[in-house]
Design an enzyme around this catalytic site. Structure first.
Site, PDB file in Angstrom:
ATOM      1  N   GLU A 198      -3.027  18.211 -58.909  1.00 60.61           N
ATOM      2  CA  GLU A 198      -3.981  18.870 -59.805  1.00 60.61           C
ATOM      3  C   GLU A 198      -3.273  19.143 -61.127  1.00 60.61           C
ATOM      4  O   GLU A 198      -2.181  19.718 -61.126  1.00 60.61           O
ATOM      5  CB  GLU A 198      -4.461  20.185 -59.190  1.00 60.61           C
ATOM      6  CG  GLU A 198      -5.477  20.916 -60.068  1.00 60.61           C
ATOM      7  CD  GLU A 198      -5.805  22.311 -59.548  1.00 60.61           C
ATOM      8  OE1 GLU A 198      -6.674  22.974 -60.138  1.00 60.61           O
ATOM      9  OE2 GLU A 198      -5.185  22.753 -58.559  1.00 60.61           O
TER      10      GLU A 198
ATOM     11  N   ARG B 136       6.375  20.774 -45.999  1.00 58.74           N
ATOM     12  CA  ARG B 136       6.724  21.122 -47.377  1.00 58.74           C
ATOM     13  C   ARG B 136       8.224  21.358 -47.480  1.00 58.74           C
ATOM     14  O   ARG B 136       8.884  21.697 -46.507  1.00 58.74           O
ATOM     15  CB  ARG B 136       6.015  22.405 -47.804  1.00 58.74           C
ATOM     16  CG  ARG B 136       4.575  22.231 -48.146  1.00 58.74           C
ATOM     17  CD  ARG B 136       3.989  23.519 -48.681  1.00 58.74           C
ATOM     18  NE  ARG B 136       4.672  23.971 -49.890  1.00 58.74           N
ATOM     19  CZ  ARG B 136       4.154  24.857 -50.738  1.00 58.74           C
ATOM     20  NH1 ARG B 136       2.980  25.382 -50.498  1.00 58.74           N
ATOM     21  NH2 ARG B 136       4.802  25.217 -51.809  1.00 58.74           N
TER      22      ARG B 136
ATOM     23  N   LYS C 193       1.916  27.321 -57.903  1.00 64.52           N
ATOM     24  CA  LYS C 193       1.728  27.087 -59.350  1.00 64.52           C
ATOM     25  C   LYS C 193       1.133  28.307 -60.025  1.00 64.52           C
ATOM     26  O   LYS C 193       1.424  28.582 -61.197  1.00 64.52           O
ATOM     27  CB  LYS C 193       0.836  25.858 -59.569  1.00 64.52           C
ATOM     28  CG  LYS C 193       1.584  24.552 -59.429  1.00 64.52           C
ATOM     29  CD  LYS C 193       0.823  23.377 -59.987  1.00 64.52           C
ATOM     30  CE  LYS C 193      -0.330  22.977 -59.130  1.00 64.52           C
ATOM     31  NZ  LYS C 193      -0.985  21.745 -59.591  1.00 64.52           N
TER      32      LYS C 193
END
Length: 630
Positions: free
Chosen positions: A128, A350, A360
């Site tokens: 994104e 992750r 973020k």
């Protein structure tokens, strides 16, 4: 069977037994009175279908067992009569296995049983554009690139998931493309989710018309509470007509429309909360989209856009981190409900590091509040941040690929990350010298070998790598030393002046701090016999260069930040320190991003070259080595 039927079968033999059984039955019947599938010699169809069966472990086991008499006869006949097919299959399989084994030997297992790879592999990286790429994104990008371009001769698509205009900027979009190029990730295609806004709008209409979605004006807090408790929304049973009307009002941004969102009608109380009627469209009339402007006042969410566009774009295998595992059944629900082409999912863990967060939203908060210098701050876990700290791209790629696609979630120390980088930079980093300005000690050199006039000699920039080149080292009767070294000396002690020789310490002046001392050269002395080998700089015969030596610490004080932790409470109050120093004249030749070693201090990256700007100084950032993992 007709030609088009054989073509269809050749492309449909990659699944499990349930999906391929009808095709095997048809082949069995077709081969009743035939030696070959088409004609009287080995045809293209024989070749394709034989390879497809051979490549599918399930199919080949059933055929070899003799469960299908005619198919078994044909398969063995082709195998024995046409060995060139086997050679081709083995060669392709050997190449693939060699790549997988090479990656596995490097530190991780890449031997994944990805489905239907014989039909081709198309992976995607789906960031994104709401911030800069961090090291977690780097893992997703590099793994997708590996499976698309190395393990299989496939394609990698980069799709920017730009469905939230309130968070996204063209700056982030461009930075993502640049950072991927920097990492050596070369997508075959670049697209945007916004390219499909019209299609996604029609898809949502379809879901509403078929009774699979509804408009809901429940407030956010109540909706969250109801989903958590498995309570049905009071709007869940609205009529299709009412839902279509409200969806149109959402599109037009009316007062009534803005109160609503669209939810998929999946389940109220599924144990997997991701299946509890997720939101698939929401309004945002105030923020223009950086690509579509003000055309849309509502936008699809990730949950809808991801499966629809993946299927539409031909993605075969989607890799994403285990935080999305609960969403996999939801992803499949959309594929099944909308009757879309199958996309296979693979989850990997992750990368989590101690005293580091990758949210973020939280990283953006640090940037916006001025706690860091920007997204490329060397304390930030972004690609640009760790690069600015001194991480090299080859070391970054190597470290991440060694973690592999495992699902095991671990929190790592930064030690191994930076140790991998040291292996990359140590053999090639030129050596230079820096002396701290604060309380630097003046040294007078006497004795045999003390130069009457300043002189310079060529010395190697690297003790073990002549290819790095040479530098000029100035020698004179006037030197400076670090205060810490001078404090450790005893009067009369023999020390080694690095790259010169031994000397005796005489006439120490001052106490705390020491201001001056004399060194009496003993160049015949054995450098192996001294305990203290010190760096120094001549104040004559060269221009001493002003330098800033920066070091950095973790941004937070807690090893693992929990979701509900208040970030402000765990921010480290001091995360950057700077020391002024003098460097040897050779550093004036360095360029921004060069990496050097300052003798006895460590490795540094040039953040500002001496020649950059009006201020004549060099700015150096300390690079962790794994011993100090900050």
């Amino acid at each position: 069977m007709k030609v088009d039927e054989l073509v269809a079968i050749s492309e449909s033999l990659g699944g499990d037994f349930k999906s391929i059984e009808p095709h095997l039955n048809r082949l069995e019947k077709h081969l009743t009175l035939r030696t070959y599938l088409s004609g009287y010699t080995l045809s293209e169809f024989d070749h394709k279908i034989w390879v497809a069966i051979k490549s599918n472990r399930v199919a080949v086991s059933f055929v070899r067992k003799g469960s299908y008499v005619n198919l078994h006869r044909w398969f063995i006949f082709v195998e024995q009569t046409h060995p060139e097919i086997q050679t081709e299959v083995k060669a392709a399989d050997s190449v693939r296995k060699a790549k997988v084994q090479a990656a596995s030997r490097a530190g991780a297992s890449y031997n994944l049983a990805l489905q239907e790879t014989e039909k081709g592999v198309v992976c995607r990286f789906l960031p994104e554009p709401s911030g800069y790429l961090h090291i977690g994104h780097a893992k997703a990008a590099l793994l997708s690139d590996y499976f698309a371009h190395q393990a299989y001769n496939g394609k990698l698509r980069l799709r920017l998931d730009d469905t939230n205009p309130s968070k996204e900027k063209e700056e982030y979009q461009d930075a993502i493309v640049e950072d991927l190029a920097l990492m050596g990730v070369k997508p075959d295609v670049l697209t945007y989710t916004s390219d499909y806004f019209d299609h996604l709008y029609e898809t949502c209409l379809k879901l509403i018309r078929e009774g699979h979605a509804y408009a809901d004006d429940t407030d956010v807090e109540t909706m969250r509470d109801e989903r958590g408790k498995g309570i049905e929304s009071k709007r869940r049973n609205r009529t299709v007509e009412e839902n279509l009307d409200i969806f149109e009002q959402m599109k037009n941004g009316t007062e009534e429309g803005l109160k609503n969102c669209i939810r998929a009608k999946i389940s109220v109380d599924n144990p997997n909360k991701a299946m509890r009627d997720p939101v698939i469209y929401r309004c945002n009339p105030n923020d223009p989209h950086h690509r579509t402007g003000t055309k849309w006042k509502m936008y699809p969410t990730y949950d809808l856009a991801c499966p629809v566009v993946d299927s539409l774009e031909g993605v075969t295998h989607a890799l994403r981190s285990t935080e999305y595992t609960d969403r996999n059944p939801q992803f499949q629900w959309f594929l099944d409900t909308l009757k879309l082409r199958q996309v296979y999912m693979w989850d990997f863990s992750r990368m989590n590091f101690i005293r580091t967060f990758l949210s973020k939203r939280k990283l953006a908060k640090l940037v916006d509040n001025g706690k860091v210098w920007g997204w490329d701050d060397p304390r930030m876990p972004t690609i640009r941040g760790v690069r600015r700290r001194g991480m090299t791209i080859p070391a970054l790629r190597d470290f991440i690929l060694k973690q592999g696609p495992s699902r095991n979630v671990v929190t790592m120390d930064w030690t191994s990350f930076w140790a991998a980088n040291k292996k990359e930079i140590d053999p090639i980093a030129p050596r230079h010298t820096a002396i701290s300005k604060k309380d630097s000690v003046r040294v007078t050199v006497q004795g045999d070998g003390a130069p009457a006039e300043p002189r310079a000699e060529d010395k190697p920039l690297h003790p073990k790598n002549p290819a790095v080149g040479t530098k000029k080292v100035a020698f004179s009767q006037e030197l400076i030393l670090d205060q810490a070294d001078a404090k450790s000396f005893k009067d009369g002690e023999e020390i080694t002046l690095m790259q010169w020789g031994n000397a005796f310490v005489r006439d120490v002046t001052g106490g705390d701090p020491i201001t001056a001392l004399t060194c009496e050269l003993n160049l015949q002395g054995d450098v192996r016999s001294t305990d203290k080998k010190v760096t120094w700089l001549s104040t004559q015969g060269q221009q001493l260069v002003d330098a800033e030596l920066w070091d950095f610490d973790y941004l937070i004080t807690k090893d693992k930040l929990e979701e509900d932790d208040d970030l402000e409470q765990f921010l480290n109050p001091t995360t950057a320190t700077m020391e002024t120093a003098y460097c040897d004249e050779g550093v004036t030749k360095l360029k921004k991003d060069d990496i050097i070693q300052l003798e006895r201090r460590g490795y540094y990256r040039v953040d500002k070259a001496y020649s950059d700007g009006d201020e004549r100084k060099i700015v150096l950032f300390c690079i962790p080595t794994g011993k100090n993992s900050k």
